[in-house]
Design an enzyme around this catalytic site. Structure first.
Site, short mmCIF file in Angstrom:
data_model
loop_
_atom_site.label_atom_id
_atom_site.label_comp_id
_atom_site.label_asym_id
_atom_site.label_seq_id
_atom_site.Cartn_x
_atom_site.Cartn_y
_atom_site.Cartn_z
CB ILE A 143 -0.98 0.01 1.19
CG1 ILE A 143 -0.26 -0.14 2.53
CG2 ILE A 143 -2.02 -1.08 1.04
CD1 ILE A 143 -1.20 -0.10 3.74
CG ASP A 144 -0.04 4.18 -2.82
OD1 ASP A 144 0.63 3.34 -3.44
OD2 ASP A 144 -1.09 4.69 -3.26
CE LYS A 145 6.60 9.08 3.10
NZ LYS A 145 7.52 10.15 2.63
#
Length: 342
Positions: A143-145
């Site tokens: 999942i994105d930062k």
């Protein structure tokens, strides 16, 4: 370094390539992925009828005797770091983490430390039996930062192989909670005119497109309808805010799992996520629809309003069906509270 020898026989009608034949016939309990097998071939660890073979495209015949020399998993070059983690579930094979916003999943040139992998190496220690021949956590999905929430990580080759197969087959359950601009509704003629958008019973928005890297910005994904990777997102409105409604709390779930999928799909539909610096934009909201406090809170929200809330899959070793949920992080809870008072 300790070594083990794995021996087996190629069965009938083998695939034309050695790597594919080994992937098909290697004993399941060895839990060797095709990527790991390709590496072992290149390292000279595979022999066929007593002869070392290093070409993954080599042909192999039915009845051939295969021997693979397996070495003990090497230590990872990534440094362990004692970073606190929210562990939702853990056993000998896998770990489920509730990742905070702001944490990168895997080290990269711009973020060599402080990542989830660094933290897991310290947390798991000697309990990592090795993924791909290296003592490291097996990242199955990311999942994105600046997205918070759940992700599962393998601690062994067997778990990594089984989980990767489920994510490739799109059988894992993944629901995300998000805040978007506007209200995705089947009665909206504009939305019905968006290519790739349709509605299913229950006013569920379905977005079906292909996604590929943006032609001029390599940090972004772009919607295309030819030449990309198939992507399907569904979303339904849980709650709307404002008079008239200007913001929605939505439940999104993935049929596929592409980079930035929810963010780019919702932006394509005209309902970008609040706070998204790449796809959502900063929209001017009507002061008549929302209170000044709500407008200010939306403008100040520092990240995409996206949280991986539910994760479900079949345990790759026991076969047990597992499902986990993670509460909204404090920043999203506060923003929703402000919107409810608007």
């Amino acid at each position: 370094m300790d070594k083990a020898r794995l021996e087996f026989v190629i069965s009938a009608a083998p695939p034309p390539r050695l790597d594919k034949a080994l992937s098909r016939d290697v004993p399941e309990e060895a839990a060797l992925s095709r990527t790991r097998l390709a590496r072992l071939i290149a390292e000279g660890a595979v022999s066929i009828d007593g002869q070392v073979v290093t070409d993954p495209k080599a042909r192999v015949a039915e009845g051939a005797q295969v021997a693979i020399t397996l070495t003990e998993a090497e230590e990872s070059h990534i440094a362990p770091e004692a970073i606190p983690l929210v562990v939702v579930y853990e056993d000998d094979d896998l770990i489920v983490i509730d990742k905070p916003a702001g944490m990168v999943v895997h080290p990269a040139p711009g973020t060599p430390s402080g990542t989830l992998v660094n933290a897991l190496l310290a947390h798991c220690g000697d309990n990592l039996s090795g993924v791909g021949g290296v003592k490291r956590p097996g990242i199955v999905h990311r999942i994105d930062k600046d997205t918070s929430g759940l992700l599962v990580v393998a601690k062994s080759d067997a778990a990594h192989h089984g989980l990767a197969a489920q994510f490739a087959a799109h059988s894992a359950e993944r629901h995300y909670t998000a805040l978007c601009y506007g209200v995705p509704d089947g009665s909206d003629p504009r939305l019905r005119g968006v290519k790739g958008a349709s509605f299913e019973p229950g006013n569920i928005l379905r977005l079906t497109t292909q996604l590929t890297r943006h032609p001029t910005d390599r940090q972004r994904q772009a919607v295309v309808f030819h030449g990309g990777r198939h992507a399907v997102t569904r979303a339904r409105v849980v709650e709307s805010f404002g008079q008239p409604a200007a913001v929605s709390l939505i439940d999104c779930w993935l049929e596929t799992g592409r980079t930035h999928q929810i963010r780019v799909h919702m932006a394509h539909a005209g309902h970008g996520l609040l706070g998204d610096p790449v796809y959502g934009g900063r929209r001017k909201l009507s002061p008549r629809a929302l209170s000044p406090e709500a407008v200010e809170a939306i403008g100040a929200f520092p990240r995409q309003a996206l949280h991986a809330a539910v994760l479900g899959f079949e345990h790759p070793i026991s076969g047990e069906t597992l499902s986990f949920s993670a509460p909204l992080p404090e920043d999203l809870e506060k923003l929703i509270d402000v919107l409810r008072r608007a």
